[in-house]
Motif scaffolding. Structure first.
Motif, PDB file in Angstrom:
ATOM      1  N   PHE A  11       4.586  -3.586   4.593  1.00 18.06           N
ATOM      2  CA  PHE A  11       5.182  -2.361   4.039  1.00 18.06           C
ATOM      3  C   PHE A  11       4.852  -1.120   4.846  1.00 18.06           C
ATOM      4  CE2 PHE A  11       1.353  -3.435   1.624  1.00 18.06           C
ATOM      5  CZ  PHE A  11       0.567  -2.318   1.832  1.00 18.06           C
ATOM      6  N   GLU A  16      10.729   4.847   3.620  1.00 20.77           N
ATOM      7  CA  GLU A  16      10.783   5.049   2.175  1.00 20.77           C
ATOM      8  C   GLU A  16      12.190   4.756   1.688  1.00 20.77           C
ATOM      9  OE1 GLU A  16       9.275   8.680   0.561  1.00 20.77           O
ATOM     10  OE2 GLU A  16       7.402   8.548   1.686  1.00 20.77           O
ATOM     11  N   ARG A  18      14.844   1.863  -0.688  1.00 17.07           N
ATOM     12  CA  ARG A  18      15.080   0.490  -1.183  1.00 17.07           C
ATOM     13  C   ARG A  18      15.224  -0.499  -0.041  1.00 17.07           C
ATOM     14  NH1 ARG A  18      16.288   1.654  -6.228  1.00 17.07           N
ATOM     15  NH2 ARG A  18      16.659  -0.042  -7.639  1.00 17.07           N
ATOM     16  N   HIS A  19      14.622  -1.685  -0.260  1.00 14.89           N
ATOM     17  CA  HIS A  19      14.740  -2.795   0.678  1.00 14.89           C
ATOM     18  C   HIS A  19      14.916  -4.063  -0.144  1.00 14.89           C
ATOM     19  CE1 HIS A  19      13.277  -0.097   3.838  1.00 14.89           C
ATOM     20  NE2 HIS A  19      12.374   0.303   2.945  1.00 14.89           N
ATOM     21  N   PHE A  49      12.623  -4.107  -3.322  1.00 14.49           N
ATOM     22  CA  PHE A  49      11.386  -3.446  -2.916  1.00 14.49           C
ATOM     23  C   PHE A  49      11.675  -1.964  -2.728  1.00 14.49           C
ATOM     24  CE2 PHE A  49       8.186  -2.110   0.093  1.00 14.49           C
ATOM     25  CZ  PHE A  49       7.061  -2.849  -0.223  1.00 14.49           C
ATOM     26  N   LYS A  51       9.980   1.532  -1.732  1.00  7.77           N
ATOM     27  CA  LYS A  51       8.793   2.186  -1.179  1.00  7.77           C
ATOM     28  C   LYS A  51       8.874   3.671  -1.464  1.00  7.77           C
ATOM     29  CE  LYS A  51       6.037   2.880   2.919  1.00  7.77           C
ATOM     30  NZ  LYS A  51       5.883   2.643   4.348  1.00  7.77           N
ATOM     31  N   LYS A  52       7.817   4.180  -2.077  1.00  6.86           N
ATOM     32  CA  LYS A  52       7.699   5.612  -2.341  1.00  6.86           C
ATOM     33  C   LYS A  52       6.478   6.125  -1.594  1.00  6.86           C
ATOM     34  CE  LYS A  52      10.035   5.338  -6.759  1.00  6.86           C
ATOM     35  NZ  LYS A  52      10.018   5.673  -8.173  1.00  6.86           N
ATOM     36  N   LEU A  56       4.407   1.495  -4.470  1.00  3.53           N
ATOM     37  CA  LEU A  56       5.484   0.554  -4.202  1.00  3.53           C
ATOM     38  C   LEU A  56       5.944  -0.028  -5.525  1.00  3.53           C
ATOM     39  CD1 LEU A  56       3.657  -1.461  -1.387  1.00  3.53           C
ATOM     40  CD2 LEU A  56       5.219   0.453  -1.049  1.00  3.53           C
ATOM     41  N   GLU A  57       7.248  -0.199  -5.681  1.00  4.31           N
ATOM     42  CA  GLU A  57       7.794  -0.847  -6.873  1.00  4.31           C
ATOM     43  C   GLU A  57       8.515  -2.104  -6.429  1.00  4.31           C
ATOM     44  OE1 GLU A  57      10.345   2.025  -8.716  1.00  4.31           O
ATOM     45  OE2 GLU A  57       8.672   3.210  -9.473  1.00  4.31           O
ATOM     46  N   LEU A  58       8.204  -3.218  -7.077  1.00  2.77           N
ATOM     47  CA  LEU A  58       8.827  -4.487  -6.740  1.00  2.77           C
ATOM     48  C   LEU A  58       9.491  -5.044  -7.993  1.00  2.77           C
ATOM     49  CD1 LEU A  58       6.119  -4.252  -4.866  1.00  2.77           C
ATOM     50  CD2 LEU A  58       6.770  -6.549  -4.247  1.00  2.77           C
ATOM     51  N   GLN A  90      -0.146   0.164  -6.458  1.00  2.00           N
ATOM     52  CA  GLN A  90      -0.780   1.449  -6.173  1.00  2.00           C
ATOM     53  C   GLN A  90      -1.907   1.214  -5.183  1.00  2.00           C
ATOM     54  OE1 GLN A  90      -1.995   2.735 -10.099  1.00  2.00           O
ATOM     55  NE2 GLN A  90      -0.023   3.723 -10.479  1.00  2.00           N
TER      56      GLN A  90
END
Length: 177
Positions: A11, A16, A18-19, A49, A51-52, A56-58, A90
């Protein structure tokens, strides 16, 4: 986990936003976890995925079939499964996975292996009782099912016992108020 390097998501190099990551899951995936309850598997796992800057939000989604034996007859069949899992990653001083939906990774980590989360999602998406669809609709012909039907206890009809009219009069006294 050496066999599961394809499930590493680096990552640090991602921009930053969406993936999307997709994986084909077969029987060899479960061999890495020494899990042998499935005779075969044909699943697709996709991870949205996000990325911020600070986390990270999955969003995991699993769809496909696993070949399992029927709990009633023992006949193998393809069971359709689908499931979802949300995970927030986090960063902190040390690794912590005590919470189901939050993972804390050390600041120095640069990649995340998602194989364990895919494995858990698949295993938890399979119902605890697996029944062949032909058993449910009554078209299954099997020696085990025939034997179970012979051993089934016949349902007896309940016979209503007539009550004593004197007791009925006493009951009416209570309800006549």
């Amino acid at each position: 986990m050496k066999d599961l390097k394809e499930f590493d998501i680096p990552f640090v190099g991602l921009k930053e936003g969406r993936h999307l990551f997709t994986y084909q899951i077969g029987k060899t995936f479960f061999k890495a976890f020494q899990f042998d309850e499935f005779d075969n598997a044909n699943l697709e796992a996709s991870i949205d995925f996000v990325k911020k800057s600070t986390l990270l939000e999955l969003y995991f989604t699993i769809k496909g079939t696993v070949n399992v034996p029927c709990d009633t007859t023992g006949e193998p069949f393809d069971l359709k499964i689908d499931g979802t899992l949300n995970l927030v990653v986090q960063f902190g001083p040390e690794y912590n996975d005590e919470h189901d939906e939050i993972l804390i990774l050390p600041h120095e980590r640069y990649q995340l292996n998602v194989a364990q989360y895919i494995y858990e999602l698949i295993v938890l998406s399979v119902p605890s009782k697996r029944v062949h669809p032909d058993v449910l609709n009554g078209t299954m012909k099997s020696e085990a099912l025939d034997r179970l039907n012979k051993l089934r206890i016949n349902e007896e009809k309940t016979v209503e016992i007539p009550t004593d009219p004197r007791w009925d009069k006493l009951k009416n006294l209570l309800t006549d108020k």
